[in-house]
Design a protein around this motif. Structure first.
Motif, mmCIF file in Angstrom:
data_model
loop_
_atom_site.group_PDB
_atom_site.id
_atom_site.type_symbol
_atom_site.label_atom_id
_atom_site.label_comp_id
_atom_site.label_asym_id
_atom_site.label_seq_id
_atom_site.Cartn_x
_atom_site.Cartn_y
_atom_site.Cartn_z
ATOM 1 N N THR A 159 14.921 -2.274 0.505
ATOM 2 C CA THR A 159 13.781 -3.185 0.599
ATOM 3 C C THR A 159 12.860 -2.765 1.732
ATOM 4 O O THR A 159 11.632 -2.742 1.576
ATOM 5 N N LEU A 160 13.446 -2.417 2.881
ATOM 6 C CA LEU A 160 12.639 -1.905 3.993
ATOM 7 C C LEU A 160 11.869 -0.659 3.552
ATOM 8 O O LEU A 160 10.685 -0.504 3.874
ATOM 9 N N ALA A 161 12.552 0.223 2.837
ATOM 10 C CA ALA A 161 11.936 1.477 2.399
ATOM 11 C C ALA A 161 10.774 1.214 1.451
ATOM 12 O O ALA A 161 9.697 1.807 1.600
ATOM 13 N N HIS A 162 10.972 0.341 0.504
ATOM 14 C CA HIS A 162 9.916 0.063 -0.468
ATOM 15 C C HIS A 162 8.707 -0.561 0.225
ATOM 16 O O HIS A 162 7.563 -0.169 -0.030
ATOM 17 N N ARG A 163 8.960 -1.516 1.099
ATOM 18 C CA ARG A 163 7.841 -2.148 1.810
ATOM 19 C C ARG A 163 7.075 -1.143 2.656
ATOM 20 O O ARG A 163 5.839 -1.149 2.672
ATOM 21 N N ARG A 164 7.789 -0.290 3.349
ATOM 22 C CA ARG A 164 7.139 0.708 4.209
ATOM 23 C C ARG A 164 6.343 1.694 3.351
ATOM 24 O O ARG A 164 5.247 2.101 3.720
ATOM 25 N N ALA A 165 6.887 2.082 2.203
ATOM 26 C CA ALA A 165 6.189 3.016 1.314
ATOM 27 C C ALA A 165 4.909 2.384 0.761
ATOM 28 O O ALA A 165 3.861 3.033 0.721
ATOM 29 N N VAL A 166 4.984 1.140 0.354
ATOM 30 C CA VAL A 166 3.803 0.453 -0.162
ATOM 31 C C VAL A 166 2.753 0.325 0.937
ATOM 32 O O VAL A 166 1.564 0.542 0.699
ATOM 33 N N ASP A 167 3.190 0.013 2.155
ATOM 34 C CA ASP A 167 2.250 -0.057 3.280
ATOM 35 C C ASP A 167 1.543 1.276 3.489
ATOM 36 O O ASP A 167 0.342 1.320 3.768
ATOM 37 N N ARG A 168 2.298 2.373 3.361
ATOM 38 C CA ARG A 168 1.707 3.706 3.550
ATOM 39 C C ARG A 168 0.649 3.970 2.477
ATOM 40 O O ARG A 168 -0.435 4.466 2.785
ATOM 41 N N VAL A 169 0.947 3.639 1.230
ATOM 42 C CA VAL A 169 0.001 3.871 0.157
ATOM 43 C C VAL A 169 -1.265 3.018 0.359
ATOM 44 O O VAL A 169 -2.378 3.497 0.197
ATOM 45 N N ARG A 170 -1.076 1.786 0.773
ATOM 46 C CA ARG A 170 -2.232 0.899 0.993
ATOM 47 C C ARG A 170 -3.097 1.383 2.148
ATOM 48 O O ARG A 170 -4.300 1.183 2.135
#
Length: 101
Positions: free
Chosen positions: A88-99
């Protein structure tokens, strides 16, 4: 009755991630190394699927694992498994990077 299939090894050989998290919260670097071996592949896989760029995926994966080290004491087993928490941490961080791009 269905039986779970474990890809990549025997489930008895897998470390107890919950116990490792407790040790990591106490600053145990060896425990972090064992957790890293168990979760780094799945973390990179999730991040890579979201971010797509290999170099950025590696960077985000590193950020996630540093966050796990720093916030291990925040993990609550009653809210889910260690693997789910880390992913979950990984997915959130990845989405933040894309945004942010």
């Amino acid at each position: 009755m269905r039986q779970a299939v474990f890809i990549g090894g025997n489930p008895e050989d897998e470390p107890d991630l919950g116990a490792l998290m407790k040790q990591i919260a106490d600053g145990d670097e060896h425990a972090f190394g064992r957790l890293y071996e168990s979760v780094s592949g799945p973390v990179f896989g999730i991040v890579r699927a979201v971010v797509r760029d290999v170099a950025q995926s590696e960077e985000v994966t590193q950020e996630v694992l540093v966050e796990v080290w720093r916030h291990a004491a925040d993990y609550r087993p009653e809210r889910g498994s260690v693997m789910n928490w880390v992913l979950t941490l990984a997915h959130r961080r990845a989405v933040d990077r894309v945004r942010s791009v």
